[in-house]
Design an enzyme around this catalytic site. Structure first.
Site, PDB file in Angstrom:
ATOM      1  N   TYR A   6       0.392 -46.383  14.614  1.00  0.00           N
ATOM      2  CA  TYR A   6      -0.544 -46.561  13.512  1.00  0.00           C
ATOM      3  C   TYR A   6      -0.264 -45.521  12.441  1.00  0.00           C
ATOM      4  O   TYR A   6      -0.030 -44.356  12.737  1.00  0.00           O
ATOM      5  CB  TYR A   6      -1.991 -46.454  14.010  1.00  0.00           C
ATOM      6  N   HIS A   7      -0.277 -45.964  11.209  1.00  0.00           N
ATOM      7  CA  HIS A   7      -0.013 -45.081  10.088  1.00  0.00           C
ATOM      8  C   HIS A   7      -1.308 -44.854   9.328  1.00  0.00           C
ATOM      9  O   HIS A   7      -2.016 -45.797   9.002  1.00  0.00           O
ATOM     10  CB  HIS A   7       1.020 -45.712   9.151  1.00  0.00           C
TER      11      HIS A   7
END
Length: 78
Positions: A6-7
């Site tokens: 996840y960014h």
């Protein structure tokens, strides 16, 4: 072990400072941090939502666009 990554996005919201935004949104000033002269954000933190695919190309596109607009606006002021 493969798995999702996840960014972080949306941490430097663009828009009006009164609405809680961290950076400018208007063309020529996009990504400029409110209250800090000379500081510009040009990465995934400007994205309003997560990107469904790979993140490298969208980040490069934002960085190029913000940089180009910043440089053009800067040269126009001189």
């Amino acid at each position: 072990h493969p798995g999702p990554v996840y960014h972080a996005v949306g941490s430097c919201r663009m828009g009006d400072q009164g609405a809680g935004a961290v950076t400018e949104a208007e063309p020529g000033r996009a990504g400029m941090v409110h209250g800090l002269s000379g500081v510009v954000v040009a990465d995934a933190s400007l994205f309003p939502d997560l990107v469904a695919g790979g993140i490298q190309l969208p980040v490069m596109a934002v960085a190029e666009r913000v940089t180009a607009e910043t440089l053009l606006a800067d040269s126009a002021r001189r």
